[in-house]
Design a protein around this motif. Structure first.
Motif, PDB file in Angstrom:
ATOM      1  N   LYS A 143      56.375  26.919  78.921  1.00  0.00           N
ATOM      2  CA  LYS A 143      57.184  27.186  77.962  1.00  0.00           C
ATOM      3  C   LYS A 143      57.775  25.887  76.719  1.00  0.00           C
ATOM      4  O   LYS A 143      58.258  25.402  76.113  1.00  0.00           O
ATOM      5  N   GLU A 187      44.532  22.477  80.735  1.00  0.00           N
ATOM      6  CA  GLU A 187      45.808  22.646  79.548  1.00  0.00           C
ATOM      7  C   GLU A 187      44.617  23.825  78.432  1.00  0.00           C
ATOM      8  O   GLU A 187      45.369  24.748  77.923  1.00  0.00           O
ATOM      9  N   SER A 188      43.446  23.407  78.277  1.00  0.00           N
ATOM     10  CA  SER A 188      42.293  24.040  77.471  1.00  0.00           C
ATOM     11  C   SER A 188      42.500  25.462  77.469  1.00  0.00           C
ATOM     12  O   SER A 188      41.803  26.717  77.180  1.00  0.00           O
ATOM     13  N   LEU A 212      44.293  27.835  78.751  1.00  0.00           N
ATOM     14  CA  LEU A 212      45.358  28.641  78.737  1.00  0.00           C
ATOM     15  C   LEU A 212      45.340  29.980  78.052  1.00  0.00           C
ATOM     16  O   LEU A 212      44.691  29.546  77.265  1.00  0.00           O
ATOM     17  N   SER A 213      45.429  30.924  77.698  1.00  0.00           N
ATOM     18  CA  SER A 213      45.089  31.934  77.884  1.00  0.00           C
ATOM     19  C   SER A 213      46.028  31.915  75.479  1.00  0.00           C
ATOM     20  O   SER A 213      47.290  31.265  76.373  1.00  0.00           O
ATOM     21  N   PRO A 214      45.302  32.658  75.434  1.00  0.00           N
ATOM     22  CA  PRO A 214      45.730  32.593  73.584  1.00  0.00           C
ATOM     23  C   PRO A 214      47.189  32.682  73.210  1.00  0.00           C
ATOM     24  O   PRO A 214      48.371  32.293  72.739  1.00  0.00           O
ATOM     25  N   LYS A 270      49.357  30.110  74.053  1.00  0.00           N
ATOM     26  CA  LYS A 270      49.058  28.943  73.094  1.00  0.00           C
ATOM     27  C   LYS A 270      50.059  29.191  72.089  1.00  0.00           C
ATOM     28  O   LYS A 270      50.566  28.044  71.652  1.00  0.00           O
ATOM     29  N   GLU A 271      50.070  30.451  71.990  1.00  0.00           N
ATOM     30  CA  GLU A 271      50.672  31.005  70.613  1.00  0.00           C
ATOM     31  C   GLU A 271      52.156  30.545  71.032  1.00  0.00           C
ATOM     32  O   GLU A 271      52.483  30.443  70.370  1.00  0.00           O
ATOM     33  N   LEU A 310      53.387  28.307  73.240  1.00  0.00           N
ATOM     34  CA  LEU A 310      54.179  26.930  73.230  1.00  0.00           C
ATOM     35  C   LEU A 310      54.092  27.022  71.437  1.00  0.00           C
ATOM     36  O   LEU A 310      55.628  25.789  70.903  1.00  0.00           O
ATOM     37  N   SER A 311      53.501  27.253  70.368  1.00  0.00           N
ATOM     38  CA  SER A 311      53.769  26.686  69.081  1.00  0.00           C
ATOM     39  C   SER A 311      54.437  27.874  68.761  1.00  0.00           C
ATOM     40  O   SER A 311      55.547  26.328  68.140  1.00  0.00           O
TER      41      SER A 311
END
Length: 325
Positions: free
Chosen positions: A102, A161-162, A164-166, A169-170, A172-173
């Motif tokens: 994160k 990195e692709s 990683l779970s959704p 990714k959320e 991180l966003s």
């Protein structure tokens, strides 16, 4: 730090529930209560502290610093050395792993920490010196740090990195959006706290079911799997003893301090030290409870790649130990 948690677990299981300490159920329940409380505390502390850090330090700058080519791979070594001074089991390391990801730290660097932290710590080192001597201990420390460093570098080179779970990714966003808010307004820590605590609750709510389920599996394994179950497969005559020892260790779960007495018993029964240490690394560094926790932050493919790379490195370490000792 967590001694009071162990006392609480002991009181609940052995006094409040009046269970016999020699029962499998008592051992499993004690482990479950202790690890659940400990890991939840770690989750809250780590996510909160990383939230404070993220609110003041730009994620991109941290990421760029740790990704600079002039570091020549030393970032993986630094992460492994940090793992040495953090006395966590594999499941306890997962909250820090989430915080690192994160915080924008490269995935391979984060993996280096995740691998080394449960394998090598000051408690395990102290026990190792007492059980096997200084020379063996130094080789073990070096192999653990190298295992984390090399595995992290390999995993980083695979550009995972692709996978990683959704959910991550959320996160991180959201972390980037929160940072934009913090940077656009000159806020005091007091004004930042509501946003940080909201993120703590969100992350904790998302991962808690996986934590509970993973610890429950660990508790059952801790209480019910006999310690000597796999000894007959790890004798010195078996050329494939090291990979077998590593693979059969994965269903088990313990920390380095807990498994070291088992390693001593295996060695005393004639099992080569490298094979016994490969077994220990498999128990400590690779476990089904850890996989369950990681399922929230990684796809199944990424978990399989991570376990595969670490398993291969552990097997090579085991053979190397057998040659050197």
């Amino acid at each position: 730090m967590f001694e009071w948690v162990q006392h609480l677990a002991d009181w609940l299981v052995y006094q409040a529930l009046n269970l016999n300490p020699n029962q499998h159920l008592a051992a499993a329940l004690n482990f479950f209560i202790y690890d659940t409380i400990k890991i939840i505390i770690l989750l809250v502390l780590v996510i909160f502290l990383m939230g404070v850090v993220n609110s003041y330090f730009p994620i991109d700058k941290v990421k760029n610093y740790l990704s600079r080519k002039k570091l020549y791979g030393s970032e993986y070594l630094m992460a492994s050395l940090f793992g040495v001074v953090t006395p966590f089991c594999s499941c306890s390391s997962v909250p820090l792993f989430i915080g690192f990801v994160k915080g924008g730290i490269p995935l391979g660097v984060t993996f280096s920490f995740l691998i080394t932290s449960p394998l090598v710590n000051e408690v395990a080192i102290g026990l190792f010196v007492g059980l096997f001597g200084l020379k063996t201990t130094l080789i073990y420390i070096l192999s653990g740090v190298l295992l984390g460093t090399l595995s992290g570098a390999i995993l980083q080179s695979l550009k995972l990195e692709s996978y990683l779970s959704p959910w991550v990714k959320e996160l991180l966003s959201n972390a980037q959006r929160e940072q934009d808010i913090f940077q656009s307004e000159d806020q005091s820590l007091k004004n930042r706290l509501p946003i940080i605590w909201a993120e703590v609750r969100k992350v904790l709510g998302g991962i808690l079911p996986y934590v509970i389920f993973g610890i429950a599996i660990g508790g059952l394994m801790h209480g019910y799997i006999p310690e000597g179950l796999f000894e007959r497969y790890m004798n010195k005559e078996n050329l494939f003893a090291v990979p077998i020892a590593t693979l059969v260790a994965i269903p088990m779960y313990s920390n380095a301090s807990g498994i070291l007495p088992v390693v001593q018993v295996l060695v005393s029964k004639g099992i080569p030290l490298g094979t016994a240490i490969a077994f220990m690394m498999g128990v400590v560094g690779l476990s089904l409870p850890e996989a369950m926790l990681l399922k929230k932050v990684m796809t199944v493919k990424l978990i399989a790649i991570f376990f595969g790379v670490v398993t291969l490195c552990i097997i090579l370490s085991g053979y190397l130990f057998n040659l050197l000792l």
